[in-house]
Design an enzyme around this catalytic site. Sequence first.
Site, PDB file in Angstrom:
ATOM      1  N   ARG A 147       0.871  -1.173   0.000  1.00 12.37           N
ATOM      2  CA  ARG A 147       0.000   0.000   0.000  1.00 12.37           C
ATOM      3  C   ARG A 147       0.908   1.222   0.000  1.00 12.37           C
ATOM      4  O   ARG A 147       1.826   1.306   0.831  1.00 12.37           O
ATOM      5  CB  ARG A 147      -0.870  -0.004   1.260  1.00 12.37           C
ATOM      6  CG  ARG A 147      -1.878   1.115   1.293  1.00 12.37           C
ATOM      7  CD  ARG A 147      -2.639   1.156   2.611  1.00 12.37           C
ATOM      8  NE  ARG A 147      -1.997   2.051   3.555  1.00 12.37           N
ATOM      9  CZ  ARG A 147      -2.643   2.659   4.563  1.00 12.37           C
ATOM     10  NH1 ARG A 147      -3.929   2.450   4.753  1.00 12.37           N
ATOM     11  NH2 ARG A 147      -1.997   3.435   5.401  1.00 12.37           N
ATOM     12  N   TYR A 159      -2.734  11.670   7.727  1.00 17.67           N
ATOM     13  CA  TYR A 159      -2.927  10.418   8.450  1.00 17.67           C
ATOM     14  C   TYR A 159      -2.316   9.253   7.668  1.00 17.67           C
ATOM     15  O   TYR A 159      -2.564   9.104   6.473  1.00 17.67           O
ATOM     16  CB  TYR A 159      -4.428  10.176   8.659  1.00 17.67           C
ATOM     17  CG  TYR A 159      -4.715   8.834   9.265  1.00 17.67           C
ATOM     18  CD1 TYR A 159      -4.382   8.590  10.590  1.00 17.67           C
ATOM     19  CD2 TYR A 159      -5.286   7.823   8.521  1.00 17.67           C
ATOM     20  CE1 TYR A 159      -4.624   7.356  11.156  1.00 17.67           C
ATOM     21  CE2 TYR A 159      -5.534   6.583   9.085  1.00 17.67           C
ATOM     22  CZ  TYR A 159      -5.206   6.359  10.398  1.00 17.67           C
ATOM     23  OH  TYR A 159      -5.436   5.138  10.953  1.00 17.67           O
ATOM     24  N   ASP A 220      -4.968   3.852  -0.226  1.00 19.20           N
ATOM     25  CA  ASP A 220      -6.128   4.081   0.647  1.00 19.20           C
ATOM     26  C   ASP A 220      -6.507   5.563   0.584  1.00 19.20           C
ATOM     27  O   ASP A 220      -5.742   6.431   1.021  1.00 19.20           O
ATOM     28  CB  ASP A 220      -5.737   3.692   2.084  1.00 19.20           C
ATOM     29  CG  ASP A 220      -6.927   3.650   3.031  1.00 19.20           C
ATOM     30  OD1 ASP A 220      -8.004   4.142   2.646  1.00 19.20           O
ATOM     31  OD2 ASP A 220      -6.760   3.118   4.153  1.00 19.20           O
ATOM     32  N   HIS A 222      -8.969   6.813   2.183  1.00 16.16           N
ATOM     33  CA  HIS A 222      -9.462   7.105   3.521  1.00 16.16           C
ATOM     34  C   HIS A 222     -10.697   7.997   3.557  1.00 16.16           C
ATOM     35  O   HIS A 222     -10.785   8.946   4.346  1.00 16.16           O
ATOM     36  CB  HIS A 222      -8.344   7.656   4.414  1.00 16.16           C
ATOM     37  CG  HIS A 222      -8.260   6.881   5.688  1.00 16.16           C
ATOM     38  ND1 HIS A 222      -9.080   7.113   6.742  1.00 16.16           N
ATOM     39  CD2 HIS A 222      -7.484   5.823   6.024  1.00 16.16           C
ATOM     40  CE1 HIS A 222      -8.809   6.238   7.696  1.00 16.16           C
ATOM     41  NE2 HIS A 222      -7.860   5.440   7.283  1.00 16.16           N
ATOM     42  N   GLU A 246      -8.769   2.047  -2.210  1.00 17.97           N
ATOM     43  CA  GLU A 246      -9.585   1.736  -1.029  1.00 17.97           C
ATOM     44  C   GLU A 246     -10.307   2.986  -0.528  1.00 17.97           C
ATOM     45  O   GLU A 246      -9.743   4.083  -0.549  1.00 17.97           O
ATOM     46  CB  GLU A 246      -8.652   1.210   0.063  1.00 17.97           C
ATOM     47  CG  GLU A 246      -9.348   0.939   1.374  1.00 17.97           C
ATOM     48  CD  GLU A 246      -8.360   0.633   2.504  1.00 17.97           C
ATOM     49  OE1 GLU A 246      -7.168   0.384   2.223  1.00 17.97           O
ATOM     50  OE2 GLU A 246      -8.790   0.653   3.663  1.00 17.97           O
ATOM     51  N   GLU A 272     -13.862  -1.280   5.792  1.00 15.26           N
ATOM     52  CA  GLU A 272     -13.235  -1.486   7.108  1.00 15.26           C
ATOM     53  C   GLU A 272     -14.089  -0.910   8.236  1.00 15.26           C
ATOM     54  O   GLU A 272     -13.958  -1.329   9.382  1.00 15.26           O
ATOM     55  CB  GLU A 272     -11.808  -0.931   7.144  1.00 15.26           C
ATOM     56  CG  GLU A 272     -11.712   0.562   7.029  1.00 15.26           C
ATOM     57  CD  GLU A 272     -10.271   1.085   7.039  1.00 15.26           C
ATOM     58  OE1 GLU A 272      -9.402   0.455   6.424  1.00 15.26           O
ATOM     59  OE2 GLU A 272     -10.042   2.135   7.650  1.00 15.26           O
ATOM     60  N   ARG A 293     -13.408  -5.180   2.685  1.00 16.87           N
ATOM     61  CA  ARG A 293     -12.334  -4.753   3.584  1.00 16.87           C
ATOM     62  C   ARG A 293     -12.595  -5.020   5.068  1.00 16.87           C
ATOM     63  O   ARG A 293     -11.831  -4.560   5.927  1.00 16.87           O
ATOM     64  CB  ARG A 293     -12.093  -3.243   3.382  1.00 16.87           C
ATOM     65  CG  ARG A 293     -11.329  -2.911   2.149  1.00 16.87           C
ATOM     66  CD  ARG A 293      -9.870  -3.296   2.273  1.00 16.87           C
ATOM     67  NE  ARG A 293      -9.143  -2.440   3.179  1.00 16.87           N
ATOM     68  CZ  ARG A 293      -8.243  -2.848   4.053  1.00 16.87           C
ATOM     69  NH1 ARG A 293      -7.943  -4.136   4.170  1.00 16.87           N
ATOM     70  NH2 ARG A 293      -7.627  -1.994   4.834  1.00 16.87           N
ATOM     71  N   GLU A 349      -4.218  -7.620   4.438  1.00 20.15           N
ATOM     72  CA  GLU A 349      -3.402  -6.491   4.924  1.00 20.15           C
ATOM     73  C   GLU A 349      -2.597  -6.934   6.144  1.00 20.15           C
ATOM     74  O   GLU A 349      -3.097  -7.678   6.987  1.00 20.15           O
ATOM     75  CB  GLU A 349      -4.330  -5.334   5.312  1.00 20.15           C
ATOM     76  CG  GLU A 349      -3.599  -4.113   5.848  1.00 20.15           C
ATOM     77  CD  GLU A 349      -4.555  -3.003   6.279  1.00 20.15           C
ATOM     78  OE1 GLU A 349      -5.727  -3.315   6.605  1.00 20.15           O
ATOM     79  OE2 GLU A 349      -4.139  -1.842   6.281  1.00 20.15           O
ATOM     80  N   TRP A 412     -12.343  11.406   6.839  1.00 18.59           N
ATOM     81  CA  TRP A 412     -10.947  10.988   6.736  1.00 18.59           C
ATOM     82  C   TRP A 412     -10.866   9.475   6.770  1.00 18.59           C
ATOM     83  O   TRP A 412     -11.807   8.810   7.135  1.00 18.59           O
ATOM     84  CB  TRP A 412     -10.105  11.578   7.857  1.00 18.59           C
ATOM     85  CG  TRP A 412     -10.422  11.017   9.184  1.00 18.59           C
ATOM     86  CD1 TRP A 412     -11.415  11.422  10.020  1.00 18.59           C
ATOM     87  CD2 TRP A 412      -9.791   9.916   9.835  1.00 18.59           C
ATOM     88  NE1 TRP A 412     -11.432  10.653  11.135  1.00 18.59           N
ATOM     89  CE2 TRP A 412     -10.447   9.726  11.060  1.00 18.59           C
ATOM     90  CE3 TRP A 412      -8.706   9.076   9.482  1.00 18.59           C
ATOM     91  CZ2 TRP A 412     -10.083   8.710  11.932  1.00 18.59           C
ATOM     92  CZ3 TRP A 412      -8.344   8.080  10.359  1.00 18.59           C
ATOM     93  CH2 TRP A 412      -9.031   7.913  11.571  1.00 18.59           C
TER      94      TRP A 412
HETATM   95  O1  KDG Z   1      -8.757   2.356  13.302  1.00 19.16           O
HETATM   96  C1  KDG Z   1      -8.592   2.887  12.046  1.00 19.16           C
HETATM   97  C2  KDG Z   1      -7.483   2.185  11.297  1.00 19.16           C
HETATM   98  O2  KDG Z   1      -7.583   0.820  11.445  1.00 19.16           O
HETATM   99  C3  KDG Z   1      -7.526   2.523   9.846  1.00 19.16           C
HETATM  100  O3  KDG Z   1      -7.462   3.890   9.687  1.00 19.16           O
HETATM  101  C4  KDG Z   1      -6.403   1.847   9.088  1.00 19.16           C
HETATM  102  O4  KDG Z   1      -7.310   2.637   7.027  1.00 19.16           O
HETATM  103  C5  KDG Z   1      -6.682   1.798   7.631  1.00 19.16           C
HETATM  104  C6  KDG Z   1      -6.208   0.635   6.889  1.00 19.16           C
HETATM  105  O5  KDG Z   1      -6.526   0.541   5.709  1.00 19.16           O
HETATM  106  O6  KDG Z   1      -5.547  -0.211   7.488  1.00 19.16           O
HETATM  107 MG    MG Z   2      -8.109   1.771   5.217  1.00 18.61          MG
END
Ligand code: KDG
Ligand code: MG
Length: 412
Positions: A147, A159, A220, A222, A246, A272, A293, A349, A412
Site C-alpha cells: 500500500r 494520516y 487508501d 481514507h 480503497e 473497514e 475490507r 493487509e 478521513w
Molecule cells: O482504526 C482505524 C485504522 O484501522 C484505519 O485507519 C487503518 O485505514 C486503515 C487501513 O486501511 O488499514
Molecule cells: Mg483503510
Amino acid sequence: MSIERIDVNVTSPGRNFVTVKVTTSDGIVGLGDGTLNGRELAVVSYLRDHVAPTLIGRDESAIEQTWQYLYRSPYWRRGPVTMAAVAAIDMALWDIAAKKAGEPLYKLLGGASRTGLLTYAHASGTTIEKLNEAIHGYVEQGFGAVRIQAGVPGLDQIYGVHDSDPGGKYEYEPAGRADAGAAMRPTEETWDTRAYLRHLPTVFAGVREEFGPELRLLHDGHHRMSPIEAAKLAKSLEPYDPFWLEDCTPGEDQAVLRLVRQHSVTPLAIGEVFNSVYDYQTLITERLIDYVRSSATHAGGITGLRQIMAFAAVYGIRSGFHGPTDVSPVGMAANLHLGLAIHNFGIQEYMPHSETTLSVFRTSYRFENGLLHPGETPGLGVELDEEAAAAHEYVPAYLPVNRLRDGSVHDW
Ligand code: KDG
Ligand code: MG
C-alpha cells in the site's frame, strides 16, 4: 459442557486492546478480539455489563445460535460497538471449538484452500524518494504487494503518512496516546483534496518507474473524496495499474460507487468501517466493489465475516481483510484462518504489531516468502500473557481529526 466464566481484558502494550477470555466448565479457554480504536471502553462495558451475564451456563459449542442470540435478541442490532462485542465472543467460541478438536481453526472452516495468503505491507514516505526507499525494504522481505501513501506538497501531516524505515520494519501507531491517567483530545490535521488529486498520480508514476509493472500497488483514499472526486482519481490512476483504490468515498452512501464505476476500471475496496452483511448489500449485488475490507473484529467475528464472504462469493467478489495494528493479534489470527479456508480470498493487509504488543500476545502465525499463514497450533493459535498484559494499563488514545483549510470538519 458450558460457558463457566467470561473475562474482559484491557491492556495497552503500545496501543489499547480489548480481549475476551471465555472459560468452559471443562477448563478450555478461548480468546476473542473486541478492540474498537478510540472507543475501546464502550465495548468493554457492552461485554461486561450486557453480554457476559447472559451467556454463563450456555453450551459453548452452539456458536451459530449464540451469534444469532447476541445479534437478534437485544433488539438493537448492528453498529460498531455491538458487532465488536459479538465478534469477541464469536472468536472465543471458535477458538474453543478448534482447541477441543485439536486442530488449527482453518480446518474447522473447511480446510486450507491455498498454501498461504498473499499479503500487502504499508509503505509510506513524505516524498516519493522516501516512499521508494520504504518499498525496497518491503520487496526485500518478500512482499509482492504494498500500500503506497505519500506526503502531498503543502500539507504538513497526513494520516498514515510517515517516513517508513527503509528496512521495511517501521512500526507506526495511528492513534495518538495520552500519558497514563491523563485526558486527551485527538490531534488535528489539515486536508486539501485538490492538491491530493493533482499529486497522487505522480506518486504512482514515480513508484512504477522505480519498480516496473509487476509489484501490486494499493492505495487508501481514507474516505476523503466526494463521488465525482473519487471518480476522477480512480480514472487518473488507471495508467499505473493499481491493485485497488480503497475507501475512495465515505462508506455510508453505497449508491455513489455507481458513479465511480461508470468512469473507471480501477478495482475498488471498501468496508473497514462496515459491520454487517447488510452494509454490503448494494455494493455486492450491483458489483460496485472488488474487495471486502472488513475484519473479523469489526464484522461480528468469524461467523459474521463468513456470512459476508459467502454472499460476496456468489458475485465473484474477493476478500481484502482489514489488518491494521488496531486489530489485535487475536483478530488478525481470525482473519488468517478464515482467509486460508475460503475460496474467494483475495489479499490480506498486514501491519505487524510492535515487539511490546507481541510480548503480551504470543502468536503462531508466520510470514514467509510473501505469504502469511495462521500456523498449525490448535485453535486460533494466539495466547494472552495476562501477567505481561497487566503491566500495560489502558490509556486514552484517539485517531486524528481531519479539517479542510477553512476549518470545517472533513471525512478521513
Ligand atoms: O482504526 C482505524 C485504522 O484501522 C484505519 O485507519 C487503518 O485505514 C486503515 C487501513 O486501511 O488499514
Ligand atoms: Mg483503510
